[in-house]
Design a protein around this motif. Structure first.
Motif, PDB file in Angstrom:
ATOM      1  N   VAL A  49     -88.661 -27.863  83.125  1.00  0.00           N
ATOM      2  CA  VAL A  49     -87.800 -28.458  81.916  1.00  0.00           C
ATOM      3  C   VAL A  49     -87.695 -28.638  80.526  1.00  0.00           C
ATOM      4  CG1 VAL A  49     -86.282 -29.308  84.060  1.00  0.00           C
ATOM      5  CG2 VAL A  49     -87.896 -30.949  83.201  1.00  0.00           C
ATOM      6  N   THR A  50     -87.356 -28.494  79.647  1.00  0.00           N
ATOM      7  CA  THR A  50     -87.711 -27.952  78.409  1.00  0.00           C
ATOM      8  C   THR A  50     -86.262 -28.152  77.649  1.00  0.00           C
ATOM      9  OG1 THR A  50     -86.945 -25.246  79.164  1.00  0.00           O
ATOM     10  CG2 THR A  50     -89.054 -25.804  78.877  1.00  0.00           C
ATOM     11  N   LEU A  51     -86.583 -28.667  76.471  1.00  0.00           N
ATOM     12  CA  LEU A  51     -85.757 -28.861  75.422  1.00  0.00           C
ATOM     13  C   LEU A  51     -85.836 -28.144  73.777  1.00  0.00           C
ATOM     14  CD1 LEU A  51     -84.003 -31.126  74.180  1.00  0.00           C
ATOM     15  CD2 LEU A  51     -85.698 -32.992  73.573  1.00  0.00           C
ATOM     16  N   SER A  52     -84.855 -27.422  73.470  1.00  0.00           N
ATOM     17  CA  SER A  52     -85.525 -26.242  72.313  1.00  0.00           C
ATOM     18  C   SER A  52     -85.255 -27.022  71.080  1.00  0.00           C
ATOM     19  CB  SER A  52     -84.696 -24.857  72.697  1.00  0.00           C
ATOM     20  OG  SER A  52     -85.039 -24.292  71.624  1.00  0.00           O
ATOM     21  N   LEU A  53     -85.836 -27.289  70.538  1.00  0.00           N
ATOM     22  CA  LEU A  53     -85.624 -27.895  68.707  1.00  0.00           C
ATOM     23  C   LEU A  53     -86.006 -27.180  67.674  1.00  0.00           C
ATOM     24  CD1 LEU A  53     -87.169 -31.187  69.760  1.00  0.00           C
ATOM     25  CD2 LEU A  53     -84.737 -30.891  69.526  1.00  0.00           C
ATOM     26  N   PRO A  54     -85.107 -27.019  66.527  1.00  0.00           N
ATOM     27  CA  PRO A  54     -85.428 -26.593  65.283  1.00  0.00           C
ATOM     28  C   PRO A  54     -86.238 -27.003  65.077  1.00  0.00           C
ATOM     29  CG  PRO A  54     -83.508 -26.930  64.744  1.00  0.00           C
ATOM     30  CD  PRO A  54     -84.481 -27.129  66.820  1.00  0.00           C
ATOM     31  N   HIS A  55     -87.763 -25.835  64.961  1.00  0.00           N
ATOM     32  CA  HIS A  55     -89.031 -26.623  64.165  1.00  0.00           C
ATOM     33  C   HIS A  55     -90.051 -26.082  63.084  1.00  0.00           C
ATOM     34  CE1 HIS A  55     -92.705 -28.844  63.957  1.00  0.00           C
ATOM     35  NE2 HIS A  55     -93.464 -27.934  63.969  1.00  0.00           N
ATOM     36  N   GLU A  56     -90.245 -26.514  61.337  1.00  0.00           N
ATOM     37  CA  GLU A  56     -90.411 -25.488  60.358  1.00  0.00           C
ATOM     38  C   GLU A  56     -90.023 -24.238  60.804  1.00  0.00           C
ATOM     39  OE1 GLU A  56     -94.623 -25.947  61.394  1.00  0.00           O
ATOM     40  OE2 GLU A  56     -94.416 -28.216  60.995  1.00  0.00           O
ATOM     41  N   ASP A  57     -90.425 -23.272  60.527  1.00  0.00           N
ATOM     42  CA  ASP A  57     -89.566 -21.579  60.905  1.00  0.00           C
ATOM     43  C   ASP A  57     -89.176 -21.365  61.742  1.00  0.00           C
ATOM     44  OD1 ASP A  57     -90.236 -21.916  58.034  1.00  0.00           O
ATOM     45  OD2 ASP A  57     -91.698 -20.871  57.283  1.00  0.00           O
ATOM     46  N   GLY A  58     -89.748 -22.064  63.090  1.00  0.00           N
ATOM     47  CA  GLY A  58     -89.437 -21.393  64.119  1.00  0.00           C
ATOM     48  C   GLY A  58     -88.510 -21.899  64.936  1.00  0.00           C
ATOM     49  N   LEU A  59     -89.404 -22.509  65.632  1.00  0.00           N
ATOM     50  CA  LEU A  59     -88.406 -23.772  67.780  1.00  0.00           C
ATOM     51  C   LEU A  59     -90.332 -24.400  67.869  1.00  0.00           C
ATOM     52  CD1 LEU A  59     -85.874 -20.917  69.429  1.00  0.00           C
ATOM     53  CD2 LEU A  59     -85.672 -23.061  67.875  1.00  0.00           C
ATOM     54  N   ARG A  60     -89.695 -25.508  68.538  1.00  0.00           N
ATOM     55  CA  ARG A  60     -90.330 -26.186  69.487  1.00  0.00           C
ATOM     56  C   ARG A  60     -89.451 -26.647  71.395  1.00  0.00           C
ATOM     57  NH1 ARG A  60     -94.088 -30.829  68.735  1.00  0.00           N
ATOM     58  NH2 ARG A  60     -93.702 -32.417  70.699  1.00  0.00           N
ATOM     59  N   LEU A  81     -71.528 -10.367  68.978  1.00  0.00           N
ATOM     60  CA  LEU A  81     -71.330 -11.826  68.760  1.00  0.00           C
ATOM     61  C   LEU A  81     -72.423 -12.115  67.401  1.00  0.00           C
ATOM     62  CD1 LEU A  81     -71.938 -11.563  71.562  1.00  0.00           C
ATOM     63  CD2 LEU A  81     -73.446 -13.702  71.571  1.00  0.00           C
ATOM     64  N   THR A  82     -71.345 -12.895  66.679  1.00  0.00           N
ATOM     65  CA  THR A  82     -71.392 -13.481  65.023  1.00  0.00           C
ATOM     66  C   THR A  82     -71.487 -14.302  64.800  1.00  0.00           C
ATOM     67  OG1 THR A  82     -69.112 -12.760  64.455  1.00  0.00           O
ATOM     68  CG2 THR A  82     -71.159 -11.256  63.888  1.00  0.00           C
ATOM     69  N   THR A  83     -71.625 -15.613  63.732  1.00  0.00           N
ATOM     70  CA  THR A  83     -71.757 -17.049  63.518  1.00  0.00           C
ATOM     71  C   THR A  83     -71.920 -16.979  62.168  1.00  0.00           C
ATOM     72  OG1 THR A  83     -73.251 -18.988  64.321  1.00  0.00           O
ATOM     73  CG2 THR A  83     -74.542 -16.689  63.538  1.00  0.00           C
ATOM     74  N   ARG A  84     -71.120 -17.965  61.655  1.00  0.00           N
ATOM     75  CA  ARG A  84     -70.578 -18.841  60.455  1.00  0.00           C
ATOM     76  C   ARG A  84     -72.184 -19.488  60.233  1.00  0.00           C
ATOM     77  NH1 ARG A  84     -66.886 -21.280  63.092  1.00  0.00           N
ATOM     78  NH2 ARG A  84     -68.090 -22.962  63.143  1.00  0.00           N
ATOM     79  N   ASP A  85     -73.042 -19.961  60.557  1.00  0.00           N
ATOM     80  CA  ASP A  85     -74.361 -20.537  60.243  1.00  0.00           C
ATOM     81  C   ASP A  85     -75.282 -19.465  60.151  1.00  0.00           C
ATOM     82  OD1 ASP A  85     -76.388 -21.354  60.213  1.00  0.00           O
ATOM     83  OD2 ASP A  85     -76.106 -22.680  62.057  1.00  0.00           O
ATOM     84  N   THR A  86     -74.999 -18.790  59.083  1.00  0.00           N
ATOM     85  CA  THR A  86     -76.717 -16.955  59.149  1.00  0.00           C
ATOM     86  C   THR A  86     -78.357 -18.177  58.064  1.00  0.00           C
ATOM     87  OG1 THR A  86     -75.488 -17.172  56.894  1.00  0.00           O
ATOM     88  CG2 THR A  86     -74.751 -15.678  58.611  1.00  0.00           C
ATOM     89  N   THR A  87     -77.666 -19.744  58.260  1.00  0.00           N
ATOM     90  CA  THR A  87     -79.604 -20.107  58.175  1.00  0.00           C
ATOM     91  C   THR A  87     -80.721 -20.036  58.942  1.00  0.00           C
ATOM     92  OG1 THR A  87     -79.031 -22.187  59.387  1.00  0.00           O
ATOM     93  CG2 THR A  87     -78.097 -22.410  57.610  1.00  0.00           C
ATOM     94  N   GLY A 141     -79.240 -21.340  62.040  1.00  0.00           N
ATOM     95  CA  GLY A 141     -78.383 -20.948  62.850  1.00  0.00           C
ATOM     96  C   GLY A 141     -78.534 -19.573  64.074  1.00  0.00           C
ATOM     97  N   LEU A 142     -79.453 -18.611  62.958  1.00  0.00           N
ATOM     98  CA  LEU A 142     -79.522 -17.182  63.405  1.00  0.00           C
ATOM     99  C   LEU A 142     -80.725 -17.420  65.720  1.00  0.00           C
ATOM    100  CD1 LEU A 142     -79.921 -15.602  59.860  1.00  0.00           C
ATOM    101  CD2 LEU A 142     -78.518 -15.373  61.410  1.00  0.00           C
ATOM    102  N   MET A 143     -81.295 -18.538  64.922  1.00  0.00           N
ATOM    103  CA  MET A 143     -82.218 -18.516  66.369  1.00  0.00           C
ATOM    104  C   MET A 143     -81.090 -19.143  67.368  1.00  0.00           C
ATOM    105  SD  MET A 143     -85.947 -19.913  65.032  1.00  0.00           S
ATOM    106  CE  MET A 143     -85.182 -21.311  63.859  1.00  0.00           C
TER     107      MET A 143
END
Lengths: 349, 349
Positions: free
Chosen positions: A332-343, B302-308, B311-313
């Motif tokens: 099982v996984t949890l996806s979090l924004p991290h720096e310039d990518g995802l963790r 699919l579009t998003t208001r969050d273009t950070t 948000g894009l990821m």
């Protein structure tokens, strides 16, 4: 010649209607019944005697609609569908096509349902024979399909006065090996044996098995012990249904606290192999340090050299691919924004 | 008393070794055999007579390792695994726990495999009886588990001189209904009936069914007609295995040309419901015009208001969630960058 079993048809029972006394009709048709016999009684005549019929239109779309409604009423859960076939688990726990609802051997304005409690029906019928001075075992049988093998066989829906399972546990063979095959569903085998002398059309709804040892019978025993609950069944859903379930689970992967169970590195490698060649060439996946709090026991960082909007969207999609592949390996996984990518935080489940 | 069947045990056959003449041993043990009898022969003695044994260490991890190797050799595909249980489809097509490999009723340094061609073994045995002037049917039986029901029953692995299926197609019942239940797997029922007089430990490897009509027998008939191929089987994989397959498919959703089949709008609605509440609040999904070329018959933007970047990821991950949900509804998709978001092209599959 050795002593064995006899399987005897009971002919001349005739049409059954609600309220009929089956013990009376059977003893009249088979005055030769004797103590120790096991009766295999087709469930349909039990249903009819118990009035388990529903009225439906004789034809047309109204009939189909009525039939669907009756099926829904008898269904605890749908196990599998393909074309016109619906296999369901009934409220009793039987897994059967169309919930065992039958339109044969009944006039066109009725459908026959299974007895509402086949073990209770068997116990009642056995008691009715006992009241006539006969000590017999009773099996209520019906015809079922099965996985993996063509053709149908009769099995036991209900039973009384007969051990449902012959248990060989603890026995050893002549070579001193403890037996691996331990529990024989003998009432299903007796139901199958009875079917061999019954007919679908020629009104032989009862067979008698003579010579089968009924040692150790407790009146509490019934056919319901043969029902495997969905949780312990390795085939609780059709393959297509379970595959679709996996796809829906991939659509619904949650982001919440993880259970904190160890992650098998080989399972992570298998998940990586699942998505090999499908991820963006710009993507980098690296093992990351685990930080306390989320319940993760492993973590991955996903970064991309392509930081354009399409590149970032691709990173998000690739992360979800990887999460689905990990889920297939019970991670099982949890996806979090991290720096310039995802963790991705990981845990066993 | 009505005419029925007799199920008779054949005792005194003793231990079987490779090269034994089963027809001779059986006729010696059952001099009362008669034309028209059906013999139910436990597969194990056929395997032993045919030398289908493999030597393995008597104990220890070497034994387990050898056993795994033997299982792999007998396995055409793995159907399901849970704990120590592996259910496979054998090269013959049987779906059985551990490929029917058996360590009971054999000394500890051997495992018994199924006969390599049980129908051929049955034909040979029938021919051997014929050479002795006896016209009998032969069923080679083994014990199997099944889906949905506890306990085991005996079924037919091989057959000769007996119709494997009793076909009621085209028959009508006394009410004029055409029969819905049409094909009875009678050789499985005969195998089950035979098991009732056999024992696991007491050396009764053969039962005789007397009185069963063998009309219409063709020598081409065999038990292999009861094998359902995986493609037409609604339960070709265990539920956990099929669910994992769905998860892996979600991880591997391809981006390629679409088959151009119509998309059911209700299926799209079901897919949307699958992911309801899971997608970013910033996301907008709109139906889009279909452009020729990809094979799509419907499309979503699919579009998003969050273009950070996060948000894009998230948009990319949400698109993949939606694609998996659509795949669960048998809709194939293609994901393309489009303006500030993604375009999902859709087709039936």
């Amino acid at each position: 010649m050795e002593d064995g079993l006899e399987i005897l048809p009971v002919r001349g029972i005739g049409h059954i209607v609600a309220g009929d006394d089956l013990a009376e009709l059977i003893t009249a048709a088979a005055p030769w019944l004797a103590d120790g016999d096991v009766l295999v009684v087709t469930s349909k005549i039990v249903s009819k005697a118990e009035g388990r019929l529903v009225e439906v239109p004789a034809d047309g779309p109204e009939r189909e609609q009525a039939r669907r409604e009756v099926l829904a009423g008898e269904t605890a859960r749908v196990v599998a569908r393909r074309g016109p076939t619906t296999i369901v688990q009934t409220h009793h726990g039987f897994v059967m096509a169309a919930a065992g609802i039958d339109a044969s051997n009944v006039d066109k304005t009725h459908l026959v349902l299974l007895p509402s409690d086949p073990d209770a029906s068997a116990r009642q019928l056995r008691a009715d024979f006992r009241a006539r001075g006969l000590d017999v075992g009773v099996i209520i049988s019906d015809t079922m399909g099965r996985a993996w093998r063509n053709g149908l066989t009769d099995v036991a829906l209900g039973a009384a006065g007969i051990e449902p399972i012959r248990d060989h546990r603890g026995e050893t063979d002549p070579y001193g090996n403890e037996l691996e095959i331990t529990q024989m569903a003998v009432i299903d085998e007796l139901a199958a044996a009875g079917e061999l002398v019954k007919g679908k059309c020629d009104q032989v709804p009862v067979a008698v098995v003579r010579g089968y040892p009924r040692a150790g019978v407790r009146d509490s025993d019934g056919a319901s012990v043969l029902l495997r609950d969905a949780g312990s069944d390795m085939f609780s859903l059709g393959t297509a249904e379970a595959r679709a379930l996996g796809l829906r689970e991939a659509a619904q992967l949650p982001d919440g606290a993880l259970p904190g169970r160890p992650v098998d590195p080989a399972a992570v490698d298998r998940a990586a192999a699942t998505v090999a060649g499908l991820l963006s060439p710009a993507l980098t996946v690296t093992a990351a340090e685990v930080v306390d709090g989320s319940g993760a026991t492993a973590a991955l960082h996903l970064t991309t050299r392509d930081t354009t909007p399409p590149g970032l969207m691709r990173l998000g999609a690739d992360a979800h691919r990887l999460r689905a592949a990990l889920a297939a390996e019970s991670i099982v996984t949890l996806s979090l924004p991290h720096e310039d990518g995802l963790r991705l935080e990981l845990s066993g489940n």
